[in-house]
Structures are given as C-alpha cells and as structure tokens.
Design a protein around this motif. Structure first.
Motif, PDB file in Angstrom:
ATOM      1  N   GLU A  77      44.491  39.976  29.456  1.00 47.95           N
ATOM      2  CA  GLU A  77      43.780  39.401  28.314  1.00 47.95           C
ATOM      3  C   GLU A  77      42.725  38.389  28.744  1.00 47.95           C
ATOM      4  OE1 GLU A  77      43.851  40.154  25.054  1.00 47.95           O
ATOM      5  OE2 GLU A  77      45.091  41.834  25.697  1.00 47.95           O
ATOM      6  N   ASN A  78      43.049  37.575  29.746  1.00 47.69           N
ATOM      7  CA  ASN A  78      42.116  36.551  30.213  1.00 47.69           C
ATOM      8  C   ASN A  78      40.841  37.199  30.770  1.00 47.69           C
ATOM      9  OD1 ASN A  78      41.165  33.987  30.886  1.00 47.69           O
ATOM     10  ND2 ASN A  78      42.080  34.080  32.917  1.00 47.69           N
ATOM     11  N   MET A  79      41.005  38.259  31.548  1.00 50.12           N
ATOM     12  CA  MET A  79      39.861  38.960  32.118  1.00 50.12           C
ATOM     13  C   MET A  79      38.993  39.564  31.011  1.00 50.12           C
ATOM     14  SD  MET A  79      39.803  42.202  34.695  1.00 50.12           S
ATOM     15  CE  MET A  79      40.463  41.312  36.077  1.00 50.12           C
ATOM     16  N   ILE A  80      39.618  40.159  30.010  1.00 49.07           N
ATOM     17  CA  ILE A  80      38.875  40.766  28.900  1.00 49.07           C
ATOM     18  C   ILE A  80      38.075  39.703  28.150  1.00 49.07           C
ATOM     19  CG2 ILE A  80      39.150  41.866  26.645  1.00 49.07           C
ATOM     20  CD1 ILE A  80      41.370  43.552  27.900  1.00 49.07           C
ATOM     21  N   LYS A  81      38.677  38.529  27.929  1.00 50.14           N
ATOM     22  CA  LYS A  81      37.983  37.450  27.231  1.00 50.14           C
ATOM     23  C   LYS A  81      36.781  36.967  28.043  1.00 50.14           C
ATOM     24  CE  LYS A  81      38.573  32.891  25.167  1.00 50.14           C
ATOM     25  NZ  LYS A  81      37.167  32.632  25.427  1.00 50.14           N
ATOM     26  N   GLN A  82      36.960  36.806  29.355  1.00 47.31           N
ATOM     27  CA  GLN A  82      35.851  36.370  30.208  1.00 47.31           C
ATOM     28  C   GLN A  82      34.728  37.399  30.233  1.00 47.31           C
ATOM     29  OE1 GLN A  82      37.720  35.596  33.966  1.00 47.31           O
ATOM     30  NE2 GLN A  82      38.117  33.449  33.475  1.00 47.31           N
ATOM     31  N   ILE A  83      35.084  38.682  30.312  1.00 48.27           N
ATOM     32  CA  ILE A  83      34.074  39.741  30.315  1.00 48.27           C
ATOM     33  C   ILE A  83      33.310  39.762  28.995  1.00 48.27           C
ATOM     34  CG2 ILE A  83      33.802  42.263  30.268  1.00 48.27           C
ATOM     35  CD1 ILE A  83      35.826  42.394  32.537  1.00 48.27           C
ATOM     36  N   ALA A  84      34.015  39.568  27.886  1.00 48.07           N
ATOM     37  CA  ALA A  84      33.350  39.524  26.577  1.00 48.07           C
ATOM     38  C   ALA A  84      32.367  38.354  26.508  1.00 48.07           C
ATOM     39  CB  ALA A  84      34.389  39.414  25.465  1.00 48.07           C
ATOM     40  N   ASP A  85      32.751  37.195  27.056  1.00 51.72           N
ATOM     41  CA  ASP A  85      31.857  36.030  27.059  1.00 51.72           C
ATOM     42  C   ASP A  85      30.611  36.284  27.911  1.00 51.72           C
ATOM     43  OD1 ASP A  85      33.660  34.745  25.441  1.00 51.72           O
ATOM     44  OD2 ASP A  85      34.539  33.530  27.049  1.00 51.72           O
ATOM     45  N   VAL A  86      30.807  36.889  29.083  1.00 50.89           N
ATOM     46  CA  VAL A  86      29.677  37.169  29.975  1.00 50.89           C
ATOM     47  C   VAL A  86      28.766  38.233  29.366  1.00 50.89           C
ATOM     48  CG1 VAL A  86      29.047  38.126  32.226  1.00 50.89           C
ATOM     49  CG2 VAL A  86      30.844  36.428  32.060  1.00 50.89           C
ATOM     50  N   LEU A  87      29.343  39.220  28.684  1.00 50.45           N
ATOM     51  CA  LEU A  87      28.528  40.243  28.025  1.00 50.45           C
ATOM     52  C   LEU A  87      27.663  39.631  26.929  1.00 50.45           C
ATOM     53  CD1 LEU A  87      30.973  43.259  27.803  1.00 50.45           C
ATOM     54  CD2 LEU A  87      28.718  43.277  28.864  1.00 50.45           C
ATOM     55  N   GLU A  88      28.176  38.608  26.248  1.00 46.10           N
ATOM     56  CA  GLU A  88      27.386  37.927  25.221  1.00 46.10           C
ATOM     57  C   GLU A  88      26.174  37.248  25.856  1.00 46.10           C
ATOM     58  OE1 GLU A  88      25.806  36.573  21.882  1.00 46.10           O
ATOM     59  OE2 GLU A  88      27.486  37.960  21.924  1.00 46.10           O
ATOM     60  N   ALA A  89      26.350  36.730  27.073  1.00 45.42           N
ATOM     61  CA  ALA A  89      25.256  36.037  27.758  1.00 45.42           C
ATOM     62  C   ALA A  89      24.289  37.001  28.441  1.00 45.42           C
ATOM     63  CB  ALA A  89      25.822  35.059  28.782  1.00 45.42           C
ATOM     64  N   ARG A  90      24.817  38.074  29.060  1.00 46.65           N
ATOM     65  CA  ARG A  90      23.981  38.943  29.896  1.00 46.65           C
ATOM     66  C   ARG A  90      23.694  40.326  29.315  1.00 46.65           C
ATOM     67  NH1 ARG A  90      25.487  38.183  36.179  1.00 46.65           N
ATOM     68  NH2 ARG A  90      25.753  35.944  36.190  1.00 46.65           N
ATOM     69  N   GLU A  91      24.535  40.811  28.433  1.00 49.88           N
ATOM     70  CA  GLU A  91      24.437  42.138  27.806  1.00 49.88           C
ATOM     71  C   GLU A  91      24.831  43.301  28.722  1.00 49.88           C
ATOM     72  OE1 GLU A  91      21.344  42.106  24.182  1.00 49.88           O
ATOM     73  OE2 GLU A  91      20.396  42.277  26.142  1.00 49.88           O
ATOM     74  N   LEU A  92      24.544  43.228  30.006  1.00 51.63           N
ATOM     75  CA  LEU A  92      24.800  44.347  30.916  1.00 51.63           C
ATOM     76  C   LEU A  92      25.436  43.801  32.195  1.00 51.63           C
ATOM     77  CD1 LEU A  92      24.184  47.436  31.196  1.00 51.63           C
ATOM     78  CD2 LEU A  92      22.117  46.774  32.425  1.00 51.63           C
ATOM     79  N   ILE A  93      26.637  44.308  32.535  1.00 57.55           N
ATOM     80  CA  ILE A  93      27.314  43.828  33.736  1.00 57.55           C
ATOM     81  C   ILE A  93      27.943  44.983  34.499  1.00 57.55           C
ATOM     82  CG2 ILE A  93      27.845  41.545  32.784  1.00 57.55           C
ATOM     83  CD1 ILE A  93      30.771  42.539  32.484  1.00 57.55           C
ATOM     84  N   LYS A  94      28.258  44.701  35.756  1.00 56.46           N
ATOM     85  CA  LYS A  94      29.005  45.634  36.587  1.00 56.46           C
ATOM     86  C   LYS A  94      30.346  45.008  36.912  1.00 56.46           C
ATOM     87  CE  LYS A  94      25.628  48.279  39.258  1.00 56.46           C
ATOM     88  NZ  LYS A  94      25.112  48.492  40.617  1.00 56.46           N
ATOM     89  N   VAL A  95      31.383  45.832  36.945  1.00 58.38           N
ATOM     90  CA  VAL A  95      32.729  45.422  37.326  1.00 58.38           C
ATOM     91  C   VAL A  95      33.180  46.348  38.443  1.00 58.38           C
ATOM     92  CG1 VAL A  95      35.106  45.118  36.534  1.00 58.38           C
ATOM     93  CG2 VAL A  95      33.217  44.729  34.948  1.00 58.38           C
ATOM     94  N   SER A  96      33.696  45.775  39.531  1.00 56.62           N
ATOM     95  CA  SER A  96      34.167  46.635  40.616  1.00 56.62           C
ATOM     96  C   SER A  96      35.687  46.700  40.599  1.00 56.62           C
ATOM     97  CB  SER A  96      33.669  46.140  41.974  1.00 56.62           C
ATOM     98  OG  SER A  96      34.300  44.941  42.322  1.00 56.62           O
ATOM     99  N   ILE A  97      36.211  47.838  41.004  1.00 57.67           N
ATOM    100  CA  ILE A  97      37.649  48.053  41.077  1.00 57.67           C
ATOM    101  C   ILE A  97      38.032  48.045  42.552  1.00 57.67           C
ATOM    102  CG2 ILE A  97      39.549  49.602  40.505  1.00 57.67           C
ATOM    103  CD1 ILE A  97      37.738  50.756  38.313  1.00 57.67           C
ATOM    104  N   LEU A  98      38.949  47.161  42.906  1.00 64.75           N
ATOM    105  CA  LEU A  98      39.358  47.042  44.300  1.00 64.75           C
ATOM    106  C   LEU A  98      40.307  48.168  44.698  1.00 64.75           C
ATOM    107  CD1 LEU A  98      39.965  43.188  44.419  1.00 64.75           C
ATOM    108  CD2 LEU A  98      37.928  44.441  45.085  1.00 64.75           C
ATOM    109  N   GLN A  99      40.442  48.383  45.996  1.00 60.91           N
ATOM    110  CA  GLN A  99      41.299  49.460  46.515  1.00 60.91           C
ATOM    111  C   GLN A  99      42.763  49.285  46.117  1.00 60.91           C
ATOM    112  OE1 GLN A  99      40.346  52.200  48.235  1.00 60.91           O
ATOM    113  NE2 GLN A  99      38.215  51.597  48.006  1.00 60.91           N
TER     114      GLN A  99
END
Length: 97
Positions: free
Chosen positions: A30-52
C-alpha cells in the motif's frame, strides 16, 4: 483508456526516463502504491523497475500498480513498467487524439 497512437507517444516520451521505483522481494504494498500515485500527480509519466528477487510475475505487478494508483499501463518491457496518469494540478503532456 489510451489509444494505440497515445501509447506510442507516451512510449517515446518515457524512453529517456530512468526508473524511480523498484519492486523487490516484498512485492507491491500500500505504501508503494501511495508513493507512486503521488509521483504520478507530479510527473504524469514514470518508469518502475522490477528486481530479479521479486517473487511475483511482472504482469501481475504491473496490473497491481496500475489498478492501485488508478493509472494507465503504457508498456511492460523486460523488467520495466511504464505508467501514465493525467495530472490535475500540473499538466505537462498533451496527448495526441
């Protein structure tokens, strides 16, 4: 819902971005989703990487992030996810029709 033309446009804009979030062993929370939503509000377009060491499938992670942050899934390529959400406060990208 994004059209093919809009997704192509967003992919071209996201090409030069570096991932600012990483999904690791803990998976999506939930914390990660909230942070991503906040950053999307600021930047509109982001990349997220998935670790091995991430236990979940990349498509599952992409679905969880896009649904949780109420964002559009633009692309999943390799271990990288591109997300887009139109900003209410500071709109930067103008999508083609």
């Amino acid at each position: 819902m994004l059209t093919g033309k809009q997704k192509r446009f967003l992919r071209s804009k996201a090409h030069h971005l570096t991932p600012i979030f990483q999904v690791g062993k803990g998976g999506v929370n939930e914390n990660m989703i909230k942070q991503i939503a906040d950053v999307l509000e600021a930047r509109e377009l982001i990349k997220v990487s998935i670790l091995q060491n991430c236990d979940e499938d990349r498509d599952t992670v992409a679905e969880q992030l896009s649904r949780g942050a109420k964002a559009e899934l633009v692309q999943v390529i390799g271990n990288t996810i591109v997300l887009y959400k139109e900003s209410r406060e500071n709109k930067q990208l103008v999508l083609p029709r």
